[in-house]
Design an enzyme around this catalytic site. Structure first.
Site, PDB file in Angstrom:
ATOM      1  N   HIS A  20     -32.692  -6.214   1.796  1.00 36.24           N
ATOM      2  CA  HIS A  20     -33.753  -6.060   2.800  1.00 36.24           C
ATOM      3  C   HIS A  20     -34.990  -5.368   2.223  1.00 36.24           C
ATOM      4  CE1 HIS A  20     -31.533  -7.597   6.249  1.00 36.24           C
ATOM      5  NE2 HIS A  20     -30.487  -6.911   5.826  1.00 36.24           N
ATOM      6  N   LYS A  49     -22.227  -3.816   8.058  1.00 36.95           N
ATOM      7  CA  LYS A  49     -22.325  -3.921   9.523  1.00 36.95           C
ATOM      8  C   LYS A  49     -20.996  -3.650  10.223  1.00 36.95           C
ATOM      9  CE  LYS A  49     -26.415  -6.844   9.859  1.00 36.95           C
ATOM     10  NZ  LYS A  49     -26.998  -8.147  10.270  1.00 36.95           N
TER      11      LYS A  49
END
Length: 214
Positions: free
Chosen positions: A99, A47
């Protein structure tokens, strides 16, 4: 900081139960706990490459923004592409796969980490990468998946309140519009249920401004 430490703590709790039930030796469990703890802390390291306009948007992301956000998985894994240790390998696996979903409906799926492009032969009808499913997902990724979802449920967001512990457990084990039990490895889910009280203790020992009620 509190978030990544909580996720690491949750993941280790799950791993102890999961590994013990698989007959992993106590020596190997101790070694892997140390590796997993650090890898779990770096699960969202990608991120750093995503714009703050998306990371800090005070509302749900739209479809285009969500596609950009999903790139953090392979961008994080790319940092460990040249592996020199078990730690590098575990960190790459966790960043890339936490994820993914047991039923194959996660992301990023079968992609080239260095380019972000779908691997040949793994495209869906709309050209996106097929998600990894079941044991195609590395074990540490399957463990961190539940740890991260639990902490997300316990944390306040612009589009949702911070849920109390029992509500978070209920959502993970029974499902709602956010997640379904079939998103998780059944054996990892069993380990989570076994240690869910420890999750609550970890949460309260590492609270922040997004603190949820009991």
């Amino acid at each position: 900081g509190a978030h990544v430490n909580r996720v690491a703590g949750y993941a280790v709790e799950i791993y102890e139960v999961w590994a013990s039930r698989r007959g992993v030796s106590s020596t190997e469990i101790a070694k892997n706990k140390d590796i997993l703890r650090i890898a779990a802390m770096l699960h969202d390291v990608g991120k750093v490459a995503i714009s703050d306009l998306i990371l800090k948007k005070p509302a749900r992301l739209d479809a285009d923004e969500y596609e950009i956000m999903k790139a953090h998985t392979y961008l994080g894994a790319r940092l460990f592409a040249v592996s020199h240790s078990d730690f590098d390998e575990a960190s790459a696996q966790v960043a890339l796969s936490n994820h993914e979903r047991w039923d194959g409906n996660g992301y990023p799926g079968y992609i080239d980490v260095m380019t972000g492009e779908c691997l040949p032969g793994y495209e869906t009808s709309d050209g996106k990468a097929i998600g990894r499913k079941g044991e195609e997902i590395p074990p540490f990724g399957r463990l961190v998946a539940i740890a991260d979802v639990y902490d997300a449920l316990r944390s306040k967001r612009s589009y949702k309140p911070a849920f109390p512990h029992q509500r978070a457990v209920e959502i993970i084990t029974k499902g709602d519009s956010r997640t379904l039990p079939q998103h998780f490895d059944p054996k990892v889910l069993e380990a989570f249920i076994k240690r869910e009280k420890e999750f609550e203790s970890i949460y309260h020992s590492l609270t922040d401004e997004n603190h949820a009620p009991s």
